[in-house]
Design a protein around this motif. Structure first.
Motif, mmCIF file in Angstrom:
data_model
loop_
_atom_site.group_PDB
_atom_site.id
_atom_site.type_symbol
_atom_site.label_atom_id
_atom_site.label_comp_id
_atom_site.label_asym_id
_atom_site.label_seq_id
_atom_site.Cartn_x
_atom_site.Cartn_y
_atom_site.Cartn_z
ATOM 1 N N ARG A 161 -13.132 -4.186 -3.520
ATOM 2 C CA ARG A 161 -13.204 -4.631 -2.127
ATOM 3 C C ARG A 161 -14.301 -3.899 -1.351
ATOM 4 N NH1 ARG A 161 -7.908 -5.971 1.006
ATOM 5 N NH2 ARG A 161 -9.271 -7.647 1.705
ATOM 6 N N LYS A 165 -16.582 -9.035 -0.907
ATOM 7 C CA LYS A 165 -15.681 -9.478 0.158
ATOM 8 C C LYS A 165 -14.827 -10.647 -0.344
ATOM 9 C CE LYS A 165 -17.570 -6.456 2.794
ATOM 10 N NZ LYS A 165 -16.844 -5.178 3.016
ATOM 11 N N ASP A 167 -10.520 -12.343 0.158
ATOM 12 C CA ASP A 167 -9.171 -12.187 0.716
ATOM 13 C C ASP A 167 -8.132 -12.985 -0.074
ATOM 14 O OD1 ASP A 167 -9.733 -14.776 1.450
ATOM 15 O OD2 ASP A 167 -9.856 -14.367 3.604
ATOM 16 N N SER A 168 -8.544 -13.504 -1.247
ATOM 17 C CA SER A 168 -7.603 -14.214 -2.108
ATOM 18 C C SER A 168 -7.995 -13.983 -3.558
ATOM 19 C CB SER A 168 -7.595 -15.720 -1.791
ATOM 20 O OG SER A 168 -8.884 -16.280 -2.002
ATOM 21 N N GLY A 194 -3.368 -6.749 1.297
ATOM 22 C CA GLY A 194 -3.687 -7.857 2.181
ATOM 23 C C GLY A 194 -4.400 -9.021 1.536
ATOM 24 N N VAL A 195 -4.301 -9.150 0.199
ATOM 25 C CA VAL A 195 -4.975 -10.228 -0.525
ATOM 26 C C VAL A 195 -3.947 -11.301 -0.904
ATOM 27 C CG1 VAL A 195 -6.358 -10.830 -2.550
ATOM 28 C CG2 VAL A 195 -6.678 -8.597 -1.430
ATOM 29 N N ASN A 196 -4.246 -12.565 -0.602
ATOM 30 C CA ASN A 196 -3.378 -13.669 -1.000
ATOM 31 C C ASN A 196 -3.480 -13.903 -2.508
ATOM 32 O OD1 ASN A 196 -2.505 -14.270 1.656
ATOM 33 N ND2 ASN A 196 -4.419 -15.377 2.038
#
Length: 390
Positions: A161, A165, A167-168, A194-196
Motif C-alpha cells: 500500500r 494505491k 482499496d479492493s 480498510g481494503v474490500n
C-alpha cells in the motif's frame, strides 16, 4: 566332536554379539512425508533436501551423543502427494518403520492427514501449514516451523500500500483447506486495513484458469492475492491476467516460490508489480549455509527457499533429540524442544509464538524478507524482523 561343537558354539556366540551390537547402535531416523509430485513438488523437494542435509551434517559433526555414543542420523522420505490421504498413507508407512520423529509435510492438506497418525503412533512432528488449526493444545507433540500469514501478511500488505494505491483486492486460491484457510486469514488482514475483499476458489488440479481470470477482470479489483496457490498455478494465473489487461499489484501471501512463478508467467517483467513473502532474508550467514550444503552434498541446494526453513526445522529437531537424550521417546523430545531457544547459527535468533493464534506456544518465528517487483524490475529485499507476541 566336542571340540568342533565348542568352536561352532563359540562362533555363533561371537556372531550374535556382533549382531546385538549392531542392532543397539544409536541411530535417529527422521521420517518425512514430502510432496514429490504435482504442482507443489518444488516445496517437497526443498523439504527433502533440507532433512537429508541436516541428517548428514548431524552425523558427520556428531551432534547427537547418547550415553557416550555418537548417533548416526538417517532419513526416510515418502511422497505425500499434497493430499490428506497421501500424507496419512506416508505416515502409516513411516510408523511401520518404527519412526518416531517427523519433519514435514509442507502444507495444510498434508498436515490435516498426518496429525491423527502422529497422535495415534505417539510421534513428535515439526510441520508446515497455514491452516487455522495447524497446531493446537490437542496436539502437544506437533510444532510449526514458522509463522503463517497471520504473522507476516500485515507487513507485506503495508509495503504494497505504500507503493501502490488500491482499496479492493480479489483473493484466488484452491478450494481445499490449504487454500481456504490461508485466503480467510489474508482476507481478514486486508479488511483490517480498510481494503474490500472478494474471493475466488478453484479445484486443485485445474489447468484452465480462463473462467477465473474472466470473473476477476469483471470484478475489477485494485489488487490480487494468489494466497497459497501452488507456484505453477500462480504463474499461469498471473500470465493470463496480465495478458487480459489487469494492471493492479499482485500479492503472493501464501509461501515462497517466486522463481517458479516468474518462470511460468514468462519472466519478471510480466509480473509487473508483485509482492511476496520470502521466508529468509539472504545475507552472508545464509550464503555460508548454501556453500556448506554444496560442499557436504556435492550439488547446489534446492531452488525453493523453503529449504532454509526446513533446514532450521530439522536442526531444531536434532537439537531436541540431543537435549532429550533419546531417539525414540517423543514426549521427552517434545519437552526438550519447548525448552530450546529459537536460534540457528545461520538464520539467527527468533521467538516461540502461537499462543494468541493457536492456543499453544509452539510456532517458530524468525526474520524474513519481503520481495518486491515494481514496474517489471526486481527490487532489493526488505528485511522484516521476527514476529513476536510480546
Amino acid at each position: 566332536m566336542s571340540f568342533r561343537l565348542g568352536r561352532l558354539l563359540g562362533g555363533t556366540a561371537f556372531v550374535s554379539l556382533i549382531l546385538a551390537s549392531a542392532s543397539s547402535a544409536c541411530e535417529l531416523k527422521i521420517g518425512s512425508p514430502s510432496v514429490l509430485s504435482g504442482p507443489a513438488a518444488q516445496w517437497g523437494i526443498a523439504l527433502r533436501g533440507a532433512v537429508e542435509f541436516a541428517a548428514k551434517e548431524a552425523t558427520e559433526e556428531k551432534l547427537i551423543t547418547i550415553d557416550g555414543e555418537a548417533c548416526t542420523v538417517s532419513t526416510s522420505v515418502i511422497d505425500s502427494k499434497y493430499t490428506a490421504e497421501g500424507a496419512a498413507s506416508a505416515m502409516n508407512q513411516l510408523a511401520a518403520q518404527g519412526i518416531k520423529v517427523i519433519v514435514g509435510g509442507v502444507g495444510s492438506p498434508e498436515v490435516t492427514g498426518l496429525k491423527p497418525v502422529a497422535t495415534r503412533n505417539r510421534m513428535v512432528a515439526m510441520v508446515n501449514s497455514f491452516a487455522k488449526n495447524s497446531i493446537g493444545p490437542q496436539w502437544p507433540n506437533v510444532f510449526h516451523i514458522g509463522p503463517g500469514p497471520s504473522g507476516w501478511a500485515g507487513p507485506i500488505i503495508d509495503a504494497g500500500r505504500e507503493r501502490f494505491k488500491f482499496d479492493s483486492v480479489a483473493i484466488v486460491a484452491p478450494n481445499d483447506q490449504g487454500g481456504t484457510d490461508v485466503a480467510g486469514v489474508n482476507g481478514d488482514i486486508f479488511k483490517e486495513k480498510g481494503v474490500n475483499v472478494t474471493q475466488e476458489y478453484y479445484q486443485r488440479g485445474t489447468t484452465n484458469f480462463a473462467p477465473i481470470v474472466t470473473r476477476v477482470m469483471n470484478a475489477n479489483p485494485g489488487a490480487l492475492d494468489l494466497a497459497s496457490s501452488p507456484a505453477g498455478d500462480a504463474g499461469i494465473i498471473v500470465k493470463q491476467l496480465r495478458q487480459a489487461g489487469f494492471e493492479g499489484p499482485i500479492f503472493r501471501l501464501g509461501g515462497p516460490g517466486f522463481d517458479e512463478i516468474a518462470r511460468v508467467a514468462g519472466g519478471v517483467d510480466v509480473l509487473k508489480d508483485f509482492l511476496w513473502y520470502e521466508p529468509i532474508y539472504m545475507d552472508e550467514n545464509m550464503k555460508a549455509l548454501e556453500e556448506k550444503y554444496q560442499k557436504l552434498m556435492g550439488s547446489p541446494r534446492p531452488e525453493n527457499s523453503d529449504f532454509f526453513r526446513w533446514t532450521f526445522a530439522a536442526r531444531m529437531m536434532i537439537k531436541a533429540v540431543a537435549a532429550a537424550g533419546t531417539v525414540d521417546d517423543p514426549r521427552k523430545i517434545a519437552d526438550a524442544m519447548r525448552a530450546l531457544p529459537v536460534e540457528d547459527a545461520n538464520i539467527g535468533k527468533g521467538h516461540w509464538i502461537g499462543q494468541s493464534f493457536f492456543g499453544i506456544n509452539q510456532e517458530m518465528s524468525y526474520p524474513f524478507a519481503i520481495g518486491i517487483v515494481q514496474n517489471g524490475q526486481k527490487q532489493p529485499y526488505l528485511r522484516a524482523e521476527a514476529v513476536s507476541e510480546k
